[in-house]
Write a protein that holds these residues in place. Structure first.
Motif, PDB file in Angstrom:
ATOM      1  N   ARG A  39      60.378  41.862  13.455  1.00 36.62           N
ATOM      2  CA  ARG A  39      60.736  43.290  13.437  1.00 36.62           C
ATOM      3  C   ARG A  39      62.186  43.474  13.009  1.00 36.62           C
ATOM      4  O   ARG A  39      62.510  44.399  12.268  1.00 36.62           O
ATOM      5  N   LEU A  40      63.071  42.600  13.464  1.00 36.55           N
ATOM      6  CA  LEU A  40      64.482  42.698  13.107  1.00 36.55           C
ATOM      7  C   LEU A  40      64.675  42.479  11.613  1.00 36.55           C
ATOM      8  O   LEU A  40      65.401  43.224  10.955  1.00 36.55           O
ATOM      9  N   LEU A  41      64.012  41.478  11.049  1.00 36.93           N
ATOM     10  CA  LEU A  41      64.111  41.240   9.610  1.00 36.93           C
ATOM     11  C   LEU A  41      63.608  42.437   8.822  1.00 36.93           C
ATOM     12  O   LEU A  41      64.211  42.836   7.836  1.00 36.93           O
ATOM     13  N   ASN A  42      62.507  43.018   9.257  1.00 35.78           N
ATOM     14  CA  ASN A  42      61.953  44.165   8.542  1.00 35.78           C
ATOM     15  C   ASN A  42      62.858  45.378   8.635  1.00 35.78           C
ATOM     16  O   ASN A  42      62.903  46.192   7.725  1.00 35.78           O
ATOM     17  N   LEU A  48      60.025  44.211   2.993  1.00 34.12           N
ATOM     18  CA  LEU A  48      59.103  43.312   3.674  1.00 34.12           C
ATOM     19  C   LEU A  48      57.890  44.021   4.253  1.00 34.12           C
ATOM     20  O   LEU A  48      56.999  43.380   4.800  1.00 34.12           O
ATOM     21  N   SER A  49      57.838  45.330   4.164  1.00 34.52           N
ATOM     22  CA  SER A  49      56.668  46.058   4.661  1.00 34.52           C
ATOM     23  C   SER A  49      56.551  47.388   3.928  1.00 34.52           C
ATOM     24  O   SER A  49      57.505  47.867   3.328  1.00 34.52           O
ATOM     25  N   GLY A  50      55.355  47.973   4.005  1.00 34.15           N
ATOM     26  CA  GLY A  50      55.161  49.257   3.347  1.00 34.15           C
ATOM     27  C   GLY A  50      53.718  49.716   3.408  1.00 34.15           C
ATOM     28  O   GLY A  50      52.859  49.046   3.981  1.00 34.15           O
ATOM     29  N   VAL A  60      48.402  46.581  -6.700  1.00 38.51           N
ATOM     30  CA  VAL A  60      49.392  45.559  -7.025  1.00 38.51           C
ATOM     31  C   VAL A  60      50.716  45.984  -6.421  1.00 38.51           C
ATOM     32  O   VAL A  60      51.177  47.120  -6.631  1.00 38.51           O
ATOM     33  N   ILE A  61      51.334  45.088  -5.650  1.00 39.47           N
ATOM     34  CA  ILE A  61      52.638  45.337  -5.035  1.00 39.47           C
ATOM     35  C   ILE A  61      53.651  44.417  -5.705  1.00 39.47           C
ATOM     36  O   ILE A  61      53.547  43.193  -5.611  1.00 39.47           O
ATOM     37  N   ALA A  62      54.614  44.994  -6.395  1.00 35.63           N
ATOM     38  CA  ALA A  62      55.672  44.208  -7.032  1.00 35.63           C
ATOM     39  C   ALA A  62      56.735  43.883  -5.993  1.00 35.63           C
ATOM     40  O   ALA A  62      57.243  44.777  -5.312  1.00 35.63           O
ATOM     41  N   ASN A  63      57.039  42.604  -5.821  1.00 36.10           N
ATOM     42  CA  ASN A  63      58.064  42.182  -4.866  1.00 36.10           C
ATOM     43  C   ASN A  63      58.493  40.766  -5.235  1.00 36.10           C
ATOM     44  O   ASN A  63      57.742  39.810  -5.044  1.00 36.10           O
ATOM     45  N   THR A  64      59.709  40.630  -5.754  1.00 37.03           N
ATOM     46  CA  THR A  64      60.200  39.329  -6.212  1.00 37.03           C
ATOM     47  C   THR A  64      60.496  38.362  -5.062  1.00 37.03           C
ATOM     48  O   THR A  64      60.759  37.192  -5.308  1.00 37.03           O
ATOM     49  N   LYS A  65      60.441  38.833  -3.813  1.00 30.27           N
ATOM     50  CA  LYS A  65      60.705  37.955  -2.662  1.00 30.27           C
ATOM     51  C   LYS A  65      59.473  37.175  -2.213  1.00 30.27           C
ATOM     52  O   LYS A  65      59.555  36.341  -1.326  1.00 30.27           O
ATOM     53  N   THR A 108      44.266  53.652   2.668  1.00 29.26           N
ATOM     54  CA  THR A 108      45.696  53.389   2.762  1.00 29.26           C
ATOM     55  C   THR A 108      45.883  52.219   3.724  1.00 29.26           C
ATOM     56  O   THR A 108      45.317  52.205   4.819  1.00 29.26           O
ATOM     57  N   VAL A 109      46.682  51.240   3.302  1.00 33.77           N
ATOM     58  CA  VAL A 109      46.862  50.001   4.044  1.00 33.77           C
ATOM     59  C   VAL A 109      48.346  49.775   4.302  1.00 33.77           C
ATOM     60  O   VAL A 109      49.174  49.974   3.409  1.00 33.77           O
ATOM     61  N   PHE A 110      48.685  49.361   5.523  1.00 32.28           N
ATOM     62  CA  PHE A 110      50.048  48.934   5.841  1.00 32.28           C
ATOM     63  C   PHE A 110      50.112  47.433   5.616  1.00 32.28           C
ATOM     64  O   PHE A 110      49.227  46.698   6.051  1.00 32.28           O
ATOM     65  N   TYR A 111      51.148  46.958   4.911  1.00 30.02           N
ATOM     66  CA  TYR A 111      51.324  45.520   4.721  1.00 30.02           C
ATOM     67  C   TYR A 111      52.654  45.080   5.304  1.00 30.02           C
ATOM     68  O   TYR A 111      53.624  45.833   5.342  1.00 30.02           O
ATOM     69  N   GLU A 112      52.675  43.850   5.785  1.00 29.70           N
ATOM     70  CA  GLU A 112      53.898  43.262   6.344  1.00 29.70           C
ATOM     71  C   GLU A 112      53.988  41.834   5.835  1.00 29.70           C
ATOM     72  O   GLU A 112      53.078  41.031   6.019  1.00 29.70           O
ATOM     73  N   ILE A 113      55.092  41.512   5.167  1.00 21.57           N
ATOM     74  CA  ILE A 113      55.316  40.173   4.629  1.00 21.57           C
ATOM     75  C   ILE A 113      56.033  39.361   5.693  1.00 21.57           C
ATOM     76  O   ILE A 113      57.073  39.776   6.206  1.00 21.57           O
TER      77      ILE A 113
END
Length: 117
Positions: A39-42, A48-50, A60-65, A108-113
């Motif tokens: 949670r702190l990182l996010n 890292l989430s959205g 498609v989610i663009a994220n270079t990390k 609609t979906v929540f994602y968390e890396i």
């Protein structure tokens, strides 16, 4: 949705190298600490989430990390169209694709890396 970390039953204990025993209290403390770290990182890195809305069952989610070892948690927020089973395809350094088993899923979906260190 897959759960990667979960609290242990009350009677659980882990013995490490025969001299160190981690009781359920310590294991749950470590579990909560790891959840807090995510949670702190996010909080400090909004990439890292959205939320993602599927179109024709994909997004498609663009994220270079994104790394080849990245784990992504998905949580359905609103169901729309014909909801299906969700899966992920990673593309390290580029992003990832959320796919539904239903080609008419517009949920609609929540994602968390989550990065495992």
């Amino acid at each position: 949705m897959a759960t990667y970390l979960s609290p242990l039953p009350q009677s659980s204990a882990v013995v490490i190298k025969e001299k160190l025993t981690l009781t359920n209290d310590w294991l749950n403390w470590l579990y909560e600490l790891s959840r807090y770290a995510v949670r702190l990182l996010n909080r400090y890195d909004s990439t890292l989430s959205g939320l993602a809305t599927l179109v024709g069952g994909t997004k498609v989610i663009a994220n270079t990390k994104i790394k080849s070892t990245s784990m992504i948690r998905l949580t359905a927020q609103t169901s729309s169209g014909t909801p299906g089973i969700l899966s992920i395809v990673l593309n390290a350094g580029v992003g990832f694709t959320i796919m539904s088993s239903s080609g008419t899923d517009t949920s609609t979906v929540f994602y968390e890396i989550v990065e495992v260190f």
